[in-house]
Design a protein around this motif. Structure first.
Motif: not given
Length: 721
Positions: A77-79, A278-287, A304-313, A318-323
């Motif tokens: 579900e996360v891949l 779960e960690h990356a999504n939690h941060i993105m939803n609670n900056y 997380a986005g740069m180093l695990f590009p095979e994950l669905k989110n 990448k968009t959120s963090g760099t933004g």
């Protein structure tokens, strides 16, 4: 199949035997779940590889129904199964062969070479002595003594971490809270021993470290489930977004160190990936809304986005963090380059978050996500660091900076990174190389009026002297890292800090709830002026910077002011005279009545090394190395000299006694002002020096003082607003 020895008769026997084995396995599945899954997979594969067999459909149906029993397929579900590197995983998943899909996922991680992490260099992994100790302390046999940001169990020995072994058994108790400091609880959940342990594993190939990681992190996951959305995540001890970010940044590195470990099973790999998601999504939803927390959180999401590009989110991360980073690189800093939090420790850390986030993007072909002005926005930030560092590569101990945590090696590494960002900055190059290359800076007085920091130095070498003053626009109520310290200073001379800031000692809680933190944050613990020993309020500003020369003498001057109390303003003017000594002119003016205190907190030393000079209104030092200081104060009226026992802390939970004193003057309501003039004279032998001070006239727009030092009478030192 092309072999001439493989006859029709042999083929017939082979297929008959295959059918016989498949039927036998199907009729006798093991009761053990893992064994049954393996057997069912064999039956399934027989049906899919030999669809021409009469019972192939039965084998596929039987195998698929049993082989996936007990398999946690939630990782799919996360891949992003359409990711190019997961082609084999997707192929197996699409036919319902989750067992094979997970096998292919493990193969993918064992062999993957993308995801270039600037925090990991597998070509050179050498754990430090401390990292080796922390790796071993965390083991079960050592009672799970987890390293937590320099919180140590003094009862267990020097620099021994606290044990988190459950008192009721041999498991782990994540609720143990030895010091009662909130910060310790937060820091525990950052898992700061795990990367040192991973490095120790990689260098030793000892599987006990991998097994300990699996045991400990697995236990943490069970005992610390993520709170439901909508709950108070900000103050949750284990899922506060800042601590989640610190964990996530390290998790992005751990799999690289353990990539080939035989202890890392398919089941554990899927567990790690699910919780990384779960960690990356939690941060993105609670900056966090602002502050250094938000910067670190964005760095973690970017990683997380740069180093695990095979994950669905990954794309969303990448968009959120760099933004967020692209916004914070300007919004979290004053125009003069200072971090709005007002603390050098987090100022330096923030720059590193920005820099390393760009680095990971560059390494992974995503540099375009950052604007062309992103790097240039960091120029003033790095200039702050260069100017705030003392010539011996130590830093001021002000606010929450904790001087002991910043070594010369770390500071020079950061300065080198800054020079790499700005190769046109030859002064930064000089600092980064300790003067071996580049151009020595010429600036003697550097002001940061937005951040509220000021530097007055005679030069940039260890033979010089340097004063750092602080008079910030915000106090503790606006910025948590701030203290009640406006108009304080440190004085560094030839490698000795004669007025080190008291530090913070305790990090957790607030000044109102934490008595230790309140003690070190108090105005009387700083080198500033107070009224009735009460804390000052903060709205500091610089009134003027100027220089004067003539008659063979010159001086640089700063005029700072702080409305410290209702009815009482503290104006502090600092004169750096002939690059030889400093004169501080303190004026407490207004309608308030009470006892005005001039507070001085002195460097550590024995009674023979640091000597009170009560009758002279000051002190002197007598260090054997000849690097000494003579201090003399003249007040506008008679007062009391009060000796005190001071304290200074250069790191959390570490403190030392030192001498301190006050010069107290009684001010009446109809008295417009009380004043002090203090000479700070570096000398090799204080006993050979003579100083006299004469205060001149005063008004709210100007004042003056005359001094005689070493038999030389200096022209009036004055300012006019």
């Amino acid at each position: 199949m092309q072999s001439t020895s493989f006859t029709p008769q042999l083929l017939s026997k082979f297929l008959a035997n295959l059918a016989e084995q498949a039927e036998h396995i199907k009729a006798h599945y093991s009761e053990d779940a893992d064994t049954k899954a393996t057997e069912a997979h064999a039956v399934f594969r027989a049906g899919t590889i030999f669809p021409e067999m009469k019972k192939a459909e039965e084998w596929v149906e039987s195998g698929s129904g049993s082989m996936n029993e007990g398999i946690d397929a939630s990782v799919f579900e996360v891949l992003n199964l359409d990711y190019s590197g997961l082609t084999k995983v997707k192929r197996a998943y699409d036919i319902g062969d989750y067992y094979m899909a997970l096998e292919e996922l493990m193969n993918y991680y064992r062999s993957r070479t993308h995801g270039l992490n600037p925090n990991v260099d597998l070509s050179s992994v050498t754990p430090t002595a401390n990292e080796l100790r922390w790796a071993d302390y965390a083991l079960r046999e050592n009672d799970y003594r987890f390293y937590v940001n320099n919180y140590y169990d003094a009862a267990a020995g020097e620099n021994v971490p606290y044990s988190y072994k459950s008192k009721s058994g041999d498991g782990i108790d994540w609720t143990i809270w030895p010091t009662g400091e909130q910060e310790q609880r937060y820091q525990l959940h950052r898992h700061q021993w795990m990367v040192p342990q991973a490095k120790t594993y990689y260098s030793s190939q000892d599987e006990k470290y991998a097994l300990n990681w699996i045991e400990v992190y697995g236990d943490w996951i069970k005992q610390n489930p993520k709170p439901e959305q909508g709950t108070d995540v900000t103050n949750h001890a284990s899922w506060r977004p800042l601590d989640v970010a610190a964990r996530l940044i390290d998790q992005c590195a751990l799999l690289e160190y353990y990539q080939q470990s035989e202890s890392v099973t398919i089941e554990w790999l899927t567990e790690v990936l699910k919780h990384l998601d779960e960690h990356a999504n939690h941060i993105m939803n609670n900056y966090s809304a602002d502050s250094n927390h938000r910067i670190t959180q964005a760095q973690a999401v970017t990683f997380a986005g740069m180093l695990f590009p095979e994950l669905k989110n990954a794309a969303a991360w990448k968009t959120s963090g760099t933004g967020v980073l692209g916004d914070a690189v300007t919004s979290e800093y004053f125009p003069d380059g200072w971090l709005k939090d007002g603390d050098l420790h987090y100022h330096i850390s923030g720059i590193e978050d920005f820099r390393v986030s760009l680095d990971v993007a560059q390494r992974n072909g995503e540099e375009s996500r950052f604007s062309s002005g992103y790097v240039e926005s960091m120029r003033k930030m790095t200039d702050v660091v260069m100017n705030m560092i003392y010539p011996d590569y130590t830093v001021p101990n002000m606010a929450d900076t904790r001087r002991a945590t910043w070594t010369a090696r770390v500071l020079q590494r950061n300065l080198t990174n800054y020079y790499n960002l700005f190769p046109d900055n030859e002064q930064m190059r000089w600092m980064a190389t300790a003067g071996a290359e580049g151009t020595i800076p010429e600036t003697k007085v550097k002001t940061f009026p937005d951040g509220g920091y000021y530097v007055m130095r005679t030069g940039w070498t260890v033979a010089d002297m340097m004063m750092v003053l602080q008079n910030t626009p915000d106090g503790p109520s606006e910025q948590w890292h701030r203290q009640y310290d406006n108009n304080t200073f440190e004085l560094w001379v030839k490698g000795r800090n004669f007025f080190p800031d008291s530090g913070c000692f305790s990090y957790g809680g607030t000044s109102s709830s934490n008595a230790d933190r309140r003690k070190y944050a108090a105005s009387t613990a700083h080198n500033t002026v107070t009224l009735d020993n009460k804390n000052v309020s903060s709205d500091g500003k610089m009134l003027k910077q100027f220089s004067k020369s003539g008659s063979g003498h010159s001086y640089q001057a700063l005029v700072l002011e702080n409305p410290s109390y209702e009815g009482l303003t503290h104006r502090r003017t600092i004169f750096m005279v002939d690059d030889k000594f400093y004169v501080i002119l303190d004026e407490a003016y207004g309608s308030a009545a009470g006892t005005v205190n001039l507070n001085f907190n002195i460097t550590e030393g024995t009674d023979a090394q640091v000597v009170y000079d009560t009758s002279e209104g000051g002190f002197h030092t007598a260090f054997a190395d000849g690097n000494n200081l003579l201090v003399r104060t003249r007040a506008s009226k008679s007062g009391a000299y009060v000796q005190k026992t001071g304290f200074v802390s250069y790191n959390i939970n570490q403190t030392a006694e030192r001498k301190a004193y006050q010069l107290n003057l009684e001010k009446t309501a109809d008295e417009p002002v009380v004043r002090y003039a203090t000479v700070l004279l570096p000398t090799s032998d204080a006993s050979a020096e003579e100083v006299s001070i004469t205060l001149g006239d005063w008004s709210e727009t100007g004042s003056s003082v005359r001094v005689q030092v070493g038999g030389v009478s200096y022209p009036a030192l004055s300012y006019t607003l």
